[in-house]
Design a protein around this motif. Structure first.
Motif, PDB file in Angstrom:
ATOM      1  N   ILE A  54       2.018  -4.117   1.227  1.00  0.00           N
ATOM      2  CA  ILE A  54       1.709  -4.447  -0.158  1.00  0.00           C
ATOM      3  C   ILE A  54       0.275  -4.020  -0.425  1.00  0.00           C
ATOM      4  N   SER A  55       0.055  -3.201  -1.436  1.00  0.00           N
ATOM      5  CA  SER A  55      -1.284  -2.695  -1.724  1.00  0.00           C
ATOM      6  C   SER A  55      -1.648  -2.966  -3.181  1.00  0.00           C
ATOM      7  N   ILE A  56      -2.609  -3.838  -3.372  1.00  0.00           N
ATOM      8  CA  ILE A  56      -3.101  -4.090  -4.726  1.00  0.00           C
ATOM      9  C   ILE A  56      -3.800  -2.843  -5.261  1.00  0.00           C
ATOM     10  N   MET A  57      -4.436  -2.095  -4.357  1.00  0.00           N
ATOM     11  CA  MET A  57      -5.133  -0.886  -4.786  1.00  0.00           C
ATOM     12  C   MET A  57      -4.154   0.144  -5.346  1.00  0.00           C
ATOM     13  N   ASP A  58      -2.987   0.273  -4.727  1.00  0.00           N
ATOM     14  CA  ASP A  58      -1.971   1.190  -5.256  1.00  0.00           C
ATOM     15  C   ASP A  58      -1.516   0.754  -6.644  1.00  0.00           C
ATOM     16  N   GLU A  59      -1.400  -0.561  -6.832  1.00  0.00           N
ATOM     17  CA  GLU A  59      -0.996  -1.090  -8.139  1.00  0.00           C
ATOM     18  C   GLU A  59      -2.076  -0.819  -9.186  1.00  0.00           C
ATOM     19  N   LEU A  60      -3.339  -1.049  -8.827  1.00  0.00           N
ATOM     20  CA  LEU A  60      -4.430  -0.857  -9.789  1.00  0.00           C
ATOM     21  C   LEU A  60      -4.588   0.600 -10.199  1.00  0.00           C
ATOM     22  N   THR A  61      -4.394   1.519  -9.252  1.00  0.00           N
ATOM     23  CA  THR A  61      -4.536   2.941  -9.566  1.00  0.00           C
ATOM     24  C   THR A  61      -3.254   3.546 -10.123  1.00  0.00           C
ATOM     25  N   GLY A  62      -2.153   2.789 -10.075  1.00  0.00           N
ATOM     26  CA  GLY A  62      -0.896   3.293 -10.608  1.00  0.00           C
ATOM     27  C   GLY A  62      -0.053   4.055  -9.614  1.00  0.00           C
ATOM     28  N   TRP A  63      -0.462   4.098  -8.342  1.00  0.00           N
ATOM     29  CA  TRP A  63       0.272   4.886  -7.357  1.00  0.00           C
ATOM     30  C   TRP A  63       1.464   4.150  -6.755  1.00  0.00           C
ATOM     31  N   ASP A  64       1.753   2.946  -7.201  1.00  0.00           N
ATOM     32  CA  ASP A  64       2.824   2.172  -6.581  1.00  0.00           C
ATOM     33  C   ASP A  64       4.218   2.708  -6.899  1.00  0.00           C
ATOM     34  N   TRP A  65       4.323   3.775  -7.702  1.00  0.00           N
ATOM     35  CA  TRP A  65       5.626   4.400  -7.934  1.00  0.00           C
ATOM     36  C   TRP A  65       5.941   5.490  -6.903  1.00  0.00           C
ATOM     37  N   ASN A  66       4.940   5.897  -6.140  1.00  0.00           N
ATOM     38  CA  ASN A  66       5.085   7.011  -5.193  1.00  0.00           C
ATOM     39  C   ASN A  66       6.098   6.650  -4.109  1.00  0.00           C
ATOM     40  N   LEU A  67       7.043   7.549  -3.868  1.00  0.00           N
ATOM     41  CA  LEU A  67       8.112   7.303  -2.901  1.00  0.00           C
ATOM     42  C   LEU A  67       7.568   6.969  -1.519  1.00  0.00           C
ATOM     43  N   ALA A  68       6.458   7.582  -1.128  1.00  0.00           N
ATOM     44  CA  ALA A  68       5.880   7.333   0.195  1.00  0.00           C
ATOM     45  C   ALA A  68       5.280   5.945   0.314  1.00  0.00           C
ATOM     46  N   LEU A  69       4.988   5.302  -0.826  1.00  0.00           N
ATOM     47  CA  LEU A  69       4.316   4.008  -0.821  1.00  0.00           C
ATOM     48  C   LEU A  69       5.207   2.861  -1.272  1.00  0.00           C
ATOM     49  N   LEU A  70       6.381   3.177  -1.816  1.00  0.00           N
ATOM     50  CA  LEU A  70       7.279   2.143  -2.330  1.00  0.00           C
ATOM     51  C   LEU A  70       7.716   1.190  -1.236  1.00  0.00           C
ATOM     52  N   ARG A  71       7.789  -0.095  -1.572  1.00  0.00           N
ATOM     53  CA  ARG A  71       8.334  -1.081  -0.650  1.00  0.00           C
ATOM     54  C   ARG A  71       9.796  -0.737  -0.357  1.00  0.00           C
ATOM     55  N   TYR A  72      10.248  -1.107   0.839  1.00  0.00           N
ATOM     56  CA  TYR A  72      11.624  -0.839   1.224  1.00  0.00           C
ATOM     57  C   TYR A  72      12.565  -1.739   0.430  1.00  0.00           C
ATOM     58  N   GLY A  73      13.543  -1.148  -0.221  1.00  0.00           N
ATOM     59  CA  GLY A  73      14.471  -1.929  -1.027  1.00  0.00           C
ATOM     60  C   GLY A  73      15.236  -1.035  -1.975  1.00  0.00           C
ATOM     61  N   PRO A  74      15.903  -1.601  -2.980  1.00  0.00           N
ATOM     62  CA  PRO A  74      16.756  -0.826  -3.885  1.00  0.00           C
ATOM     63  C   PRO A  74      16.019   0.279  -4.629  1.00  0.00           C
ATOM     64  N   THR A  75      14.779   0.012  -5.070  1.00  0.00           N
ATOM     65  CA  THR A  75      14.041   1.037  -5.816  1.00  0.00           C
ATOM     66  C   THR A  75      13.740   2.232  -4.926  1.00  0.00           C
ATOM     67  N   TRP A  76      13.301   1.965  -3.700  1.00  0.00           N
ATOM     68  CA  TRP A  76      13.034   3.070  -2.770  1.00  0.00           C
ATOM     69  C   TRP A  76      14.316   3.832  -2.469  1.00  0.00           C
ATOM     70  N   ARG A  77      15.405   3.104  -2.191  1.00  0.00           N
ATOM     71  CA  ARG A  77      16.659   3.783  -1.852  1.00  0.00           C
ATOM     72  C   ARG A  77      17.154   4.641  -3.009  1.00  0.00           C
ATOM     73  N   GLY A  78      17.069   4.125  -4.230  1.00  0.00           N
ATOM     74  CA  GLY A  78      17.523   4.897  -5.383  1.00  0.00           C
ATOM     75  C   GLY A  78      16.681   6.141  -5.604  1.00  0.00           C
ATOM     76  N   SER A  79      15.376   6.008  -5.481  1.00  0.00           N
ATOM     77  CA  SER A  79      14.478   7.153  -5.681  1.00  0.00           C
ATOM     78  C   SER A  79      14.662   8.183  -4.578  1.00  0.00           C
ATOM     79  N   ARG A  80      14.783   7.714  -3.345  1.00  0.00           N
ATOM     80  CA  ARG A  80      14.930   8.651  -2.230  1.00  0.00           C
ATOM     81  C   ARG A  80      16.271   9.388  -2.302  1.00  0.00           C
ATOM     82  N   ARG A  81      17.302   8.703  -2.776  1.00  0.00           N
ATOM     83  CA  ARG A  81      18.612   9.348  -2.899  1.00  0.00           C
ATOM     84  C   ARG A  81      18.532  10.544  -3.851  1.00  0.00           C
ATOM     85  N   TYR A  82      17.853  10.364  -4.963  1.00  0.00           N
ATOM     86  CA  TYR A  82      17.686  11.476  -5.905  1.00  0.00           C
ATOM     87  C   TYR A  82      16.833  12.586  -5.293  1.00  0.00           C
TER      88      TYR A  82
END
Length: 468
Positions: free
Chosen positions: A56-84
């Motif tokens: 969990i990175s507050i810095m990624d959230e503050l800079t807006g990078w928390d959407w990046n596939l390499a930084l996403l927490r493991y779960g449905p959002t990561w799986r959906g993005s990685r599938r595409y």
């Protein structure tokens, strides 16, 4: 690069492991550093259900990078993005992009004919920016002054700065996010406020422009167009926003990760070649035997160029672009050979240590592509550095096949027609080159490229000019 030093405590886990596992307590956060490929495979590959999360990175959230596939927490959002992402960058899919890759690599060769005192990082970066923007968004760029490129550079700079150890303490002291802006610890919030618009624009701006161009374009649909067509099935449901987010995350990650890591690896390649003329001689001999000076290499030639492939492997090993990898997070408490691994521990696969292990690579600090060859072929008994460099388990780099093919073509094309030499300094002598990286963050790159590209011959120059 020196080994990672502990900030608070240092514990060797087991004498029999040597330096394969290091346990640190960094401001009450357990951190486990893996220096062994085998241990990394045992944990991150064989137990990927436990080791696939990200911190969990507050810095990624503050800079807006928390959407990046390499930084996403493991779960449905990561799986959906990685599938595409995987759908368009798997090993079978990437060959469809070869015409764009060939065009942009050869465009770089022509740019390199222009007089220059040393190789320009941005000119090298244009190879990969142009390729990714075209195949993902259908966007053509002719210079690095393009709006998309400028935004990407600003956002990437913010990412690199936010990952410099000790630059911002907000991830260690989360309560700093609630302090007034005049408080000394509020630097992270100020930095995020400046950076976030650029970071979100990387994800959203080219995506929206591609959406608007769908009806007017007559070219073959690009990745964004195909994704938009695919998610129309959710148009009248509450799932549309979710799948649109997956699509934006996948395409935005391709844009950033594909450019930055490829640029850094190519920069190390150019520096290594300028420092090792003997390697260039061997490479040119292989290329001349396969091609002569009658044509430039293409993808069909790569399997018959083992020395070029060995150079690529040695560049990955010698100077990995992400020397400490992207940290993982342990999702549940685990045990390994009798030792407890607490839930929430940060696990770092130390690619630098793995690729400089003298048990696997003799004289690991030396640049020696021949270490990967035996009887004129790639020696499969020597550890492939890509195993360490591209990550492990479910979080392995999903774009690795595309990156490998692009870089192999780039290296072969440059070596086929150029001599790579140290630049000439103001004193009229070749500049002394070194392979140190100024970066203290997550990425590794040369401090400068005091190198020049000189056409090997008049025939080589003619071949470049006729490559349009």
């Amino acid at each position: 690069m020196p080994r990672v030093k502990p900030w608070v405590q240092y514990h060797q886990w087991a004498e029999q492991y040597g330096s394969n596992i290091v346990f640190l307590e960094m401001l009450f956060q357990p951190v486990i550093i893996l220096d062994s490929v085998q241990v990394a495979l045992d944990l991150m590959e064989k137990r990927s259900n436990v080791y696939s999360d990200k911190p969990i990175s507050i810095m990624d959230e503050l800079t807006g990078w928390d959407w990046n596939l390499a930084l996403l927490r493991y779960g449905p959002t990561w799986r959906g993005s990685r599938r595409y992402f995987h759908q368009y960058f798997n090993q079978n899919a990437v060959r469809q992009y070869s015409p764009v890759q060939l065009r942009e690599v050869r465009s770089f060769l022509r740019r390199a004919l222009e007089p220059h005192d040393s190789i320009n990082f941005r000119s090298v970066s244009q190879i990969f920016s142009a390729i990714i923007l075209n195949i993902v968004y259908g966007k053509e760029i002719t210079s690095m002054d393009d709006e998309y490129v400028t935004i990407m550079e600003r956002g990437s700079e913010a990412f690199a700065l936010s990952k410099v150890p000790g630059a911002f303490w907000i991830d260690s002291f989360p309560w700093l996010r609630y302090t007034p802006t005049w408080f000394p610890g509020a630097a992270a919030r100020k930095f995020g406020k400046i950076s976030k618009p650029f970071v979100l624009a990387i994800r959203d701006l080219p995506f929206e422009h591609a959406r608007q161009s769908m009806e007017s374009t007559t070219d073959e649909p690009r990745i964004v167009h195909k994704l938009l067509q695919r998610i129309t099935q959710f148009s009248d449901t509450m799932l549309y926003t979710t799948h649109e987010y997956y699509a934006k995350s996948a395409t935005g990650t391709a844009y950033v990760a594909g450019v930055e890591t490829s640029l850094n690896t190519t920069s190390w390649f150019l520096l290594a070649m300028a420092m090792h003329a003997d390697v260039q001689v061997k490479a040119r001999q292989e290329l001349d035997d396969a091609l002569g000076l009658e044509r430039l290499p293409d993808f069909d030639d790569l399997d018959s160029l083992p020395y070029i492939r060995a150079i690529f492997m040695e560049v990955l090993r010698w100077r990995p672009a992400v020397p400490l990898g992207i940290p993982h997070r342990v999702m549940v408490e685990d045990e390994y050979n009798g030792y407890r691994i607490p839930k929430g521990s940060i696990v770092i696969a130390n690619a630098w240590a793995m690729t400089h292990n003298p048990k696997d690579y003799t004289n690991p600090d030396s640049f020696d592509p021949d270490r990967f060859l035996k009887d004129g072929c790639i020696n499969r008994d020597v550890l492939d550095p890509g195993i360490a460099v591209f990550g492990f388990g479910r979080r392995i780099c999903p774009g690795r096949h595309f990156v490998k093919e692009t870089l192999l073509l780039t290296f072969a094309s440059i070596l086929s027609v150029f001599d790579i030499q140290p630049a000439i300094g103001k004193d009229g002598k070749p500049v002394a080159l070194d392979a140190e990286s100024p970066g203290s963050g997550i990425l590794s790159h040369p401090e400068n490229l005091h190198c020049v590209l000189k056409p090997r011959s008049a025939a080589a120059e003619r071949l470049i000019r006729e490559s349009e």
